[in-house]
Motif scaffolding. Structure first.
Motif, PDB file in Angstrom:
ATOM      1  N   UNK A   1       5.664  10.112   0.213  1.00  0.00           N
ATOM      2  CA  UNK A   1       5.187   8.738   0.033  1.00  0.00           C
ATOM      3  C   UNK A   1       5.543   7.925   1.270  1.00  0.00           C
ATOM      4  N   UNK A   2       4.561   7.161   1.778  1.00  0.00           N
ATOM      5  CA  UNK A   2       4.817   6.170   2.817  1.00  0.00           C
ATOM      6  C   UNK A   2       4.321   4.827   2.289  1.00  0.00           C
ATOM      7  N   UNK A   3       5.009   3.763   2.649  1.00  0.00           N
ATOM      8  CA  UNK A   3       4.683   2.431   2.127  1.00  0.00           C
ATOM      9  C   UNK A   3       4.404   1.459   3.264  1.00  0.00           C
ATOM     10  N   UNK A   4       3.443   0.583   3.030  1.00  0.00           N
ATOM     11  CA  UNK A   4       3.125  -0.507   3.952  1.00  0.00           C
ATOM     12  C   UNK A   4       3.207  -1.804   3.169  1.00  0.00           C
TER      13      UNK A   4
ATOM     14  N   UNK B   1       0.859  -1.186   0.000  1.00  0.00           N
ATOM     15  CA  UNK B   1       0.000   0.000   0.000  1.00  0.00           C
ATOM     16  C   UNK B   1       0.893   1.232   0.000  1.00  0.00           C
ATOM     17  N   UNK B   2       0.709   2.078  -1.004  1.00  0.00           N
ATOM     18  CA  UNK B   2       1.417   3.351  -1.052  1.00  0.00           C
ATOM     19  C   UNK B   2       0.418   4.447  -0.696  1.00  0.00           C
ATOM     20  N   UNK B   3       0.856   5.340   0.180  1.00  0.00           N
ATOM     21  CA  UNK B   3       0.038   6.489   0.547  1.00  0.00           C
ATOM     22  C   UNK B   3       0.858   7.744   0.310  1.00  0.00           C
TER      23      UNK B   3
ATOM     24  N   UNK C   1       7.745  13.049  -7.937  1.00  0.00           N
ATOM     25  CA  UNK C   1       8.223  14.414  -8.172  1.00  0.00           C
ATOM     26  C   UNK C   1       9.649  14.673  -7.692  1.00  0.00           C
ATOM     27  N   UNK C   2      10.223  13.759  -6.940  1.00  0.00           N
ATOM     28  CA  UNK C   2      11.593  13.961  -6.474  1.00  0.00           C
ATOM     29  C   UNK C   2      11.761  13.507  -5.036  1.00  0.00           C
ATOM     30  N   UNK C   3      12.902  13.842  -4.448  1.00  0.00           N
ATOM     31  CA  UNK C   3      13.231  13.424  -3.082  1.00  0.00           C
ATOM     32  C   UNK C   3      12.630  14.385  -2.062  1.00  0.00           C
ATOM     33  N   UNK C   4      12.309  13.847  -0.896  1.00  0.00           N
ATOM     34  CA  UNK C   4      11.738  14.660   0.177  1.00  0.00           C
ATOM     35  C   UNK C   4      12.614  14.688   1.413  1.00  0.00           C
TER      36      UNK C   4
ATOM     37  N   UNK D   1       6.157   3.245   6.166  1.00  0.00           N
ATOM     38  CA  UNK D   1       7.582   3.574   6.101  1.00  0.00           C
ATOM     39  C   UNK D   1       7.783   4.768   5.165  1.00  0.00           C
ATOM     40  N   UNK D   2       8.455   5.828   5.628  1.00  0.00           N
ATOM     41  CA  UNK D   2       8.702   6.981   4.748  1.00  0.00           C
ATOM     42  C   UNK D   2       9.762   6.640   3.698  1.00  0.00           C
ATOM     43  N   UNK D   3       9.340   6.592   2.468  1.00  0.00           N
ATOM     44  CA  UNK D   3      10.205   6.178   1.363  1.00  0.00           C
ATOM     45  C   UNK D   3      11.267   7.235   1.054  1.00  0.00           C
ATOM     46  N   UNK D   4      10.949   8.510   1.272  1.00  0.00           N
ATOM     47  CA  UNK D   4      11.897   9.589   0.990  1.00  0.00           C
ATOM     48  C   UNK D   4      11.633  10.284  -0.321  1.00  0.00           C
TER      49      UNK D   4
END
Length: 185
Positions: A39-42, A18-20, A73-76, A54-57
């Motif tokens: 983006x955070x992933x489960x 799951x991507x949020x 869109x790029x890195x966070x 999990x914060x993907x970055x």
């Protein structure tokens, strides 16, 4: 998985991931298209050590939330990893402003690279300074102050290399495993 029409469009290829996209300030999920967030992933398959939100970055926006398509869109990231240390860009910016006796943050370029099998942080700073001879030491001090504590290291055991300069602290100020080796990494 990238989309054919726009290489920045992605969707998950598994029903177990799951991507949020969440608001960077509040951490709440974003549902409407066009609003930028992190983006955070489960991963629902990992049972012994689950990965939950999990914060993907990466930064993204929803292109089509119903179909799970997002536009990358790029890195966070607001920090960088140098070896096992984390360097906070926010703290580095504030410390450089402070040590350079400047009202505004100095212009800087941050380069992360591998050099002789070690991670290296090179910080290039453009600023008006009263004492150019003291500026390299001040930059190194700011880089060390921007090191965030981690579970596996601390500033004393694994200092980042700031400004691309070697460590010129007196031997008594160096950690025991580095004494007598100033300038060698």
């Amino acid at each position: 998985m990238p989309d054919q029409d726009d290489p920045r469009l992605y969707r998950t290829n598994s029903p177990h991931i799951i991507l949020e996209i969440v608001d960077p300030e509040t951490g709440r999920p974003i549902a409407e298209p066009g609003r930028i967030g992190r983006i955070v992933a489960t991963n629902l398959l990992r049972r012994l050590m689950p990965v939950i939100r999990y914060p993907v970055g990466d930064l993204a926006e929803w292109a089509d939330p119903r179909r799970g398509r997002l536009r990358l869109l790029g890195r966070s990231s607001d920090h960088a990893r140098v070896g096992t240390a984390k360097i906070s860009f926010v703290v580095l910016d504030s410390r450089l402003t402070e040590v350079m006796d400047s009202k505004e943050p100095p212009l800087m370029q941050i380069v992360l690279r591998r050099h002789h099998a070690k991670d290296e942080l090179l910080v290039r700073v453009a600023a008006q300074v009263d004492d150019p001879a003291a500026a390299p030491a001040r930059c190194t001090s700011a880089c060390r102050a921007a090191t965030l504590p981690t579970a596996t290291t601390s500033q004393e055991t694994d200092p980042p290399r700031g400004g691309g300069m070697d460590d010129r602290r007196p031997a008594a100020a160096q950690p025991p495993h580095q004494q007598g080796r100033a300038g060698h990494r």
